[in-house]
Design an enzyme around this catalytic site. Sequence first.
Site, short mmCIF file in Angstrom:
data_model
loop_
_atom_site.label_atom_id
_atom_site.label_comp_id
_atom_site.label_asym_id
_atom_site.label_seq_id
_atom_site.Cartn_x
_atom_site.Cartn_y
_atom_site.Cartn_z
N LYS A 200 -2.41 -9.17 -39.73
CA LYS A 200 -2.81 -9.17 -41.15
C LYS A 200 -1.60 -9.41 -42.04
CE LYS A 200 -6.81 -6.20 -40.37
NZ LYS A 200 -7.42 -4.87 -40.43
N GLN B 291 -5.17 1.02 -41.77
CA GLN B 291 -5.87 0.65 -40.54
C GLN B 291 -6.57 1.86 -39.93
OE1 GLN B 291 -6.18 -2.48 -39.60
NE2 GLN B 291 -7.24 -2.14 -37.68
N ASP C 290 -10.17 -3.50 -48.28
CA ASP C 290 -11.09 -3.32 -47.15
C ASP C 290 -12.52 -3.06 -47.64
OD1 ASP C 290 -10.30 -3.61 -44.48
OD2 ASP C 290 -9.08 -1.78 -44.57
N1 GUN Z 1 -10.34 -0.96 -37.88
C1 GUN Z 1 -11.22 -1.83 -37.33
N2 GUN Z 1 -11.59 -2.76 -38.24
C2 GUN Z 1 -10.93 -2.47 -39.37
C3 GUN Z 1 -10.89 -3.10 -40.64
O1 GUN Z 1 -11.57 -4.09 -40.94
N3 GUN Z 1 -10.06 -2.51 -41.55
C4 GUN Z 1 -9.33 -1.41 -41.26
N4 GUN Z 1 -8.57 -0.90 -42.22
N5 GUN Z 1 -9.35 -0.81 -40.09
C5 GUN Z 1 -10.14 -1.35 -39.15
#
Ligand code: GUN
Length: 299
Positions: free
Chosen positions: A55, A99, A122
């Site tokens: 990311k 995350q 998110d």
């Molecule tokens: N863990 C699994 N998918 C995601 C996501 O799309 N965003 C975040 N922050 N954590 C995750």
Amino acid sequence: MTDAQLIDGKVFAARLRNTIADTVNWLGSEHNLVPGLAVLMVGDDPASQIYTRNKAKQSTAAGMTSLHEQLPTETSQVAVLKKIEALNNDLSINGILVQLPLPDQMDSDIVIDTIAPTKDVDGFHLLNAGRLVTGRNGLTPCTPQGCLILLKETLGDLEGANAVIVGRSNIVGKPIAQLLLRENCTVTVAHSRTRNLAELCRRADILVAAVGRPEMIRGGWIRPGAAVIDVGINRIVGPDNTTRLVGDVAFSEAVQIAGAITPVPGGVGPMTVACLLANCVRVTCQQHGLPEPELWPAT
Ligand code: GUN
């Protein structure tokens, strides 16, 4: 019967990233703005490390600035909240992502709801989740948004389609249900306690698999011609001890029955990151009173 059309997430994600990079360029040249994304992870989960690095890397590749911070597993919740509050107040940071999953000593709801809703790229904050359910404009979770783009690009108008979603997580199942309802689909959310799951899946024009169980959805569960979106990413160990990634759908069976299907890897995964970058551009514009850019043509 011929094999299903492959829905190539890499191609759609690359297109979206190109538009994002152009918009970031324009923000810099016309408004002297560089979107800034903060990616925070706690602990050392190897999968999360790969995701968060990716990311941060892709946001930099699109011309944004990124701050990638990995905190030790034993970090206290108070310390994480303080870090988020500092990022909330940092004008060079437009989007914040924590995350998931977080270590056991933390309450993810409290952590997520500490992120300023205006920086919640998110779309997990209670306010943005509420906006999605009530049909108001807010930030939309990235994986569901990516699934929706793939579906609209493949099928066009989704109105009236029977959509079955297997999985009811806050990250994927529930928000994709809301997005598909907004498209006038008839939506059923199935889960581990659903009775006659195979039969229910066979009624779906659109089947979204988001359960996190390798190859659980078999070819015989799929309605001939259906569009299948596989959100699962499961690492399995083969008989020769090599590992490979598989989805929640038994791909080799499903590809013979479905009309269109996403592969794993290379389906939904690349769209998640591209949609995150899109959200980061959106919040940057919102925070500076600029009109929202058109990042994806409405289909
Ligand atoms: N863990 C699994 N998918 C995601 C996501 O799309 N965003 C975040 N922050 N954590 C995750």
